[in-house]
Design an enzyme around this catalytic site. Structure first.
Site, mmCIF file in Angstrom:
data_model
loop_
_atom_site.group_PDB
_atom_site.id
_atom_site.type_symbol
_atom_site.label_atom_id
_atom_site.label_comp_id
_atom_site.label_asym_id
_atom_site.label_seq_id
_atom_site.Cartn_x
_atom_site.Cartn_y
_atom_site.Cartn_z
ATOM 1 N N HIS A 196 -3.600 -5.091 0.640
ATOM 2 C CA HIS A 196 -2.905 -5.654 1.238
ATOM 3 C C HIS A 196 -2.916 -7.572 1.590
ATOM 4 O O HIS A 196 -3.475 -8.440 1.858
ATOM 5 C CB HIS A 196 -4.091 -5.166 2.678
ATOM 6 C CG HIS A 196 -3.643 -3.990 2.370
ATOM 7 N ND1 HIS A 196 -2.241 -3.186 3.583
ATOM 8 C CD2 HIS A 196 -3.828 -2.346 2.467
ATOM 9 C CE1 HIS A 196 -2.418 -1.422 3.981
ATOM 10 N NE2 HIS A 196 -3.638 -1.626 2.968
ATOM 11 N N CYS B 113 0.863 -1.064 -0.340
ATOM 12 C CA CYS B 113 0.203 -0.214 0.031
ATOM 13 C C CYS B 113 1.075 1.612 0.231
ATOM 14 O O CYS B 113 1.566 1.484 -1.195
ATOM 15 C CB CYS B 113 -1.389 -0.112 1.375
ATOM 16 S SG CYS B 113 -2.347 1.174 0.938
ATOM 17 N N GLU C 139 -1.538 -9.550 3.281
ATOM 18 C CA GLU C 139 -1.394 -10.074 4.926
ATOM 19 C C GLU C 139 -3.113 -10.139 4.951
ATOM 20 O O GLU C 139 -2.596 -11.095 6.205
ATOM 21 C CB GLU C 139 -0.263 -9.277 5.653
ATOM 22 C CG GLU C 139 -1.652 -7.518 6.445
ATOM 23 C CD GLU C 139 -1.323 -6.673 5.307
ATOM 24 O OE1 GLU C 139 -1.563 -5.356 5.290
ATOM 25 O OE2 GLU C 139 -0.896 -6.325 3.757
#
Length: 578
Positions: free
Chosen positions: A510, A384, A512
């Site tokens: 994102h 990001c 993750e």
């Protein structure tokens, strides 16, 4: 109708209710039960989207674009569930719904009160999360600590819900603290007794106690707790500190917690424990990895708080598990880089990651870290804002656009390589108005991103307002930074990578948020693998010379260094399911 488990916490906050709830979910899934988890947060904010990370930690975003509590990240990492807006209830959401109904005349002129209107709305939220899912068990975690004024409406709603559900359909598990007093050399049960007493005053009697402790609980101590808290001795479960949180389902299993829950809820199960793959694929490589250490630097602006980058740290650990290697995370405050320089704080690391964030504090430090990664040939993953900073750094130091910037940081920059999304320019309200949730990303053939994912199209979750300015795409490609992933149709840039670097990727989304310990996000798996290779090369004295990664400008899509070609093209990634 599913069965319900309500999990509360006492004595102090931060005892680990989220991990305990997620571990119970994993344990019940291992017995073949279909489950979901829900977090009830007592704060008056509608969601955590506008809250400072230092106060709340990270914001976890679901596929449907809901900004939620970080505990939903634990739920998804430990179990197979995919959460949505119904998996997180807040006081703000409840009161917002009740007030809107009152304005619409839904209460037919009644005086709107906490009981029954607020508690009824909470109970409706509890029921809503299971509708249409064909579930066996719903696990509801109540945020905060018993005794807090903010959580009282939720506890009252649970009291009513349990009464309405009837015996055998809902239980309360209370997580409490049994502190060890070093001066006396004793574990003390009084805080647990007081915590359960407070819960009983509200009208809730817990059936199971999870006792967080750093020392083992003796049989005599468990019997004492059971006697004064009015529970059975085998319902006093030791929640002792462990080296790795992914051990906790095994710790609970070894004490028979799943059997106890199944008996209390009168559930029918047809199989025993099925945690073998969890032990072999997660716990074993987490505790006894074959390789390493791999040193990963996370350069961020909220480094002081562990929970601010919770999913980032967990995904890095998942990358270590996937590569059977021990990962050491070095947390670097980006503002310190501005004064001390990258060499002083990043020398010796095998990989550098810059996570997301907002605001211009620490930005120049992140840009210095990225330049160091690019010029030294250190594997880099930008997420990001970390991608946006990589774009700014490249524009300034490779393309020669000295004043290039994001319009978030400099609205008058002559080179707005990162700019506000067109649909964001008229937005006035901050909460829930960013580009949020899962959206498709098309991956280009012949790129590192395509190689890492092993798919042509993926779905990843977003949370941002600013984007790569596509007007600069051609000049970046000529300089050696190419777009390797984009949003189909709108052609928004999702992934950029360097063509003359061993491993350098920036992504606008994102990854993750979808990573699990037994199914690592591909970008993290590839990033840690590249860092491990660099570590092994350095240990063997065969590292590629850093001068190869300066401001060389190759043709688009062409890697200029043969040694680097071998590093990238010779790398084989494990299948996504492994």
């Amino acid at each position: 109708m599913p069965k319900y488990i309500f999990i509360t916490g006492g004595v102090v906050s931060s005892l680990g209710k989220g991990v305990a709830s997620a571990s119970i979910g994993r344990l019940l899934e291992s017995r073949g039960l279909k489950i979901t988890l829900q977090k009830m947060d007592p704060y008056i904010n509608v969601d955590p989207g506008t809250m400072n990370p230092y106060q709340h930690g990270e914001v976890y975003v679901t596929d449907d674009g809901t900004e939620t509590d970080l505990d939903l990240g634990h739920y998804e990492r430990f179990t197979s569930i995919v959460t949505n807006r119904d998996n997180n209830i807040t006081t703000g959401k409840i009161y917002d719904s009740v007030i809107r109904k009152e304005r619409e005349g839904s209460y037919l002129g009644s005086t709107v009160q906490v009981v029954p209107h607020i508690t009824d709305e909470i109970k409706e939220g509890i029921r809503r999360v299971s509708r249409g899912r064909n579930l066996d068990v719903v696990i509801c975690e109540v945020g905060g600590t018993v005794g807090d004024i903010e959580s009282l409406p939720f506890l009252e709603a649970i009291r009513q819900f349990r009464l309405e559900a009837g015996r055998g359909n809902a239980i309360n598990i209370h997580l409490t603290l049994v502190p060890y007093i070093r001066a006396a050399g004793e574990l003390k049960t009084k805080p647990t007794q007081h915590s359960v007493g407070k819960l009983r005053e509200i009208g809730l009697q817990p059936e199971i106690l999870l006792c967080r402790t750093e020392k083992p609980l003796s049989k005599k101590l468990k019997e004492k707790i059971a006697l004064f808290c009015n529970v059975l001795p085998d319902a006093v479960i030791e929640a002792r500190d462990v080296p790795d949180i992914y051990q906790i389902p095994l710790v609970f299993r070894n004490q028979g917690l799943d059997d106890l829950i199944i008996r209390l809820l009168e559930l029918k199960v047809e199989k025993g424990h099925d945690l073998k793959s969890w032990e072999e694929q997660v716990v074993r490589p987490a505790l006894n990895p074959a390789h390493g250490p791999v040193k990963i630097a996370v350069v961020g602006k909220y480094i002081e708080l562990q929970d601010a980058y919770k999913s980032i740290y967990e995904a890095i650990r998942h990358g270590g598990i996937a590569n059977d290697s021990r990962v050491e995370i070095k947390r670097v405050e980006s503002e310190r880089l501005e004064s001390r320089g990258a060499e002083a704080l990043l020398k010796g690391v095998n990989g550098i990651l810059v996570p997301g964030g907002f605001g211009n504090r620490g930005i120049e430090g992140k840009i210095k870290a990225i330049r160091y990664a690019r010029e030294q040939g250190i594997p880099y993953l930008g997420i990001c804002l970390g991608m946006q900073c990589a774009v700014i750094e490249f524009a300034r130091n490779v393309l020669g656009l000295a004043k290039a910037n994001s319009t978030e940081f400099d609205s008058n920059t002559p080179h707005p390589v990162i700019s506000l999304l067109a649909q964001q320019r008229k937005v006035k309200k901050l909460g829930g108005t960013m580009r949020l949730g899962a959206q498709p990303c098309q991956l280009k053939k012949g790129t590192l991103a395509r190689q890492v994912y092993r798919e042509s199209k993926v779905q990843e979750r977003h949370r941002h307002r600013y984007e790569f300015n596509s007007g600069y795409r051609d000049s970046f490609a000529k300089g050696g930074m190419v777009v390797s992933g984009y949003l189909p149709g709108k052609r928004l840039v999702e992934i950029v990578e360097l063509t003359n670097h061993p491993w350098f990727i920036g992504c606008q989304f994102h990854p993750e948020l979808k990573s699990k310990p037994d199914r690592c996000a591909p970008l993290f798996r590839g990033f840690v693998k590249a860092a491990l290779e660099r570590s092994q090369q350095q240990a063997g004295g065969s590292a590629v010379h850093p001068e190869s990664f300066g401001s060389v400008r190759p043709e688009p899509g062409r890697r200029t260094n043969v040694a680097q070609d071998r590093l990238v093209e010779g790398r084989t990634e494990p299948a996504a399911a492994s």
